[in-house]
Design an enzyme around this catalytic site. Structure first.
Site, PDB file in Angstrom:
ATOM      1  N   ASP A 107       4.961  -1.005  -0.374  1.00  0.00           N
ATOM      2  CA  ASP A 107       3.983  -1.662   0.485  1.00  0.00           C
ATOM      3  C   ASP A 107       3.013  -0.675   1.115  1.00  0.00           C
ATOM      4  O   ASP A 107       3.400   0.092   1.989  1.00  0.00           O
ATOM      5  CB  ASP A 107       4.754  -2.423   1.564  1.00  0.00           C
ATOM      6  CG  ASP A 107       3.858  -3.087   2.562  1.00  0.00           C
ATOM      7  OD1 ASP A 107       2.679  -3.311   2.268  1.00  0.00           O
ATOM      8  OD2 ASP A 107       4.334  -3.390   3.661  1.00  0.00           O
ATOM      9  N   ASP A 288      -3.556  -3.805   0.504  1.00  0.00           N
ATOM     10  CA  ASP A 288      -2.154  -4.023   0.862  1.00  0.00           C
ATOM     11  C   ASP A 288      -1.361  -4.550  -0.326  1.00  0.00           C
ATOM     12  O   ASP A 288      -1.415  -5.732  -0.658  1.00  0.00           O
ATOM     13  CB  ASP A 288      -2.079  -5.010   2.029  1.00  0.00           C
ATOM     14  CG  ASP A 288      -0.677  -5.205   2.561  1.00  0.00           C
ATOM     15  OD1 ASP A 288       0.285  -4.720   1.927  1.00  0.00           O
ATOM     16  OD2 ASP A 288      -0.525  -5.848   3.609  1.00  0.00           O
TER      17      ASP A 288
END
Length: 395
Positions: A107, A288
């Protein structure tokens, strides 16, 4: 920080063009695609998780490819497994001595290395047993993360060895869960590996895995390349630490400046088009990998939806036409170049006779540029400058 949005967001559903030096990879061990029967597409939950994730840090409301074991060359390649409808992507990471296999969502929107453990009596997955690792050292600092859907997790910190694509990090800070919500038990992953900047780590002063790859001289460059596959094209994905893989780059890389003042890979999108029609001018966004959808602020989302004739569902999601032939590509302009989201990614999932869009909106005043965009465009993240380089991707 990403864990909140990214890991679970995914569970939810959830200026100048520069040619870059060639970075190749070596054939290695193949990984099989894994499907999780418990997963259900839920775009609404993805939106909620994204909002909660970023609210923590701002005042504003497999088919995997191959592993490269080549520390000598200063790069390491990690294959990813694509879960269901590109809901999330995880890698199997080795932790401890002897190594224990942990499934982690990578992430770029968070900076913590978090996973379940045998210290947790309520966890559905007890992936890591510290008593079986000779290199484990308890630190004991507390950490806690909560999500927009009401789920949460907390635990203690420790250090241990972590291996990424043949690159062994020694003394990496890890966050072990001692408690987690029941919603975690049916997931495909054991935790999150944050790739954002260390300023947003839940535990202050913690070095991220990328920090340690750099400081321990395990990679020759402070970069990592990201390719995310599509289920429709066989799934999979790959992270290359210390380099990137030109086999998944279609064309030249364009350099885009990054604003990391809030700990994220923040970029400026200078234009947004549906086909040839401009629908929005400049806005800020965050790249992201831990978020499933492309999430705009509400005003921008409304303009994009109107251009596609999409219906606002009132929960941050849109219902869009299921006929791909009626959907023109969505183009985001960055670094003076347009990068596209094609029709097949504008439809996230079909629910009955209706389709949910691969884009949505939130109450935040910036965009979250998630996997809807990233599974169509290769990104090289450079922590050192900081900057990113982007190019269209290919399987």
């Amino acid at each position: 920080m990403k864990f909140s949005l990214a890991l679970l967001a995914t569970v939810a559903l959830a200026t100048i063009s520069q040619a870059a030096p060639v970075e190749k990879q070596v054939a290695g061990k193949p990984f099989q695609l894994v499907k999780n029967p418990h997963y259900q597409a839920n775009a609404t939950r993805a939106i909620f998780r994204a909002e909660k994730k970023y609210a923590r840090h701002t005042a504003i409301p497999e088919q995997g490819k191959t592993i490269v074991k080549s520390a000598a060359s200063g790069t390491g390649s990690v294959p990813m497994t694509d879960v269901d409808y590109d809901v999330e992507y995880y890698a199997t990471v080795s932790v401890g001595t002897p190594a224990q296999s942990i499934k982690l969502d990578f992430d770029t929107g968070s900076s913590d290395l978090w996973f379940s453990s045998t210290l947790c009596t309520s966890c559905g997955s007890k992936s890591f047993d510290p008593t079986k690792s000779s290199t484990y050292k308890k630190v004991g600092k507390s950490w806690q993360i909560s999500y927009g859907d009401g789920s949460s997790a907390s635990g203690i910190t420790a250090t241990d060895n972590v291996e990424l694509g043949g690159l062994k990090i020694t003394g990496q800070t890890i966050e072990l869960a001692t408690r987690e919500s029941s919603s975690f038990s049916s997931g495909a992953i054991d935790g999150i590996l944050g790739l954002g900047f260390d300023t947003i780590s839940t535990v202050a002063g913690t070095k991220t895995p990328v920090d340690n790859l750099i400081s321990q001289n395990l990679i020759s460059k402070p970069i990592f390349g990201v390719w995310l596959g599509k289920q429709s094209e066989g799934g999979g994905g790959e992270y290359v630490f210390g380099g990137y893989n030109t086999d998944h780059i279609d064309g030249s890389l364009t350099t885009v400046k990054v604003d990391n003042s809030q700990g994220w890979y923040g970029v400026t999108v200078s234009g947004l088009k549906v086909g040839s029609k401009s629908v929005a001018s400049s806005f800020d966004g965050i790249l992201d990998t831990g978020t499933t959808l492309l999430i705009f602020d509400q005003a921008t989302g409304s303009k994009v939806a109107a251009a596609y004739g999409a219906k606002d569902n009132g929960d941050g999601t849109y219902t869009i036409s299921c006929d791909q032939s009626k959907l023109q590509p969505l183009a985001l302009t960055m670094g003076g170049k347009d990068f596209f989201v094609p029709a097949d990614s504008l439809i996230y999932v079909k629910q009955g006779s209706q389709c949910i869009a691969g884009f949505g909106y939130s109450s935040m005043d910036f965009a979250i540029i998630g996997d809807t965009f990233l599974k169509n465009n290769y990104v090289v993240f450079n922590q050192g400058v900081p900057e990113v380089q982007i190019a269209p991707s290919k399987a």
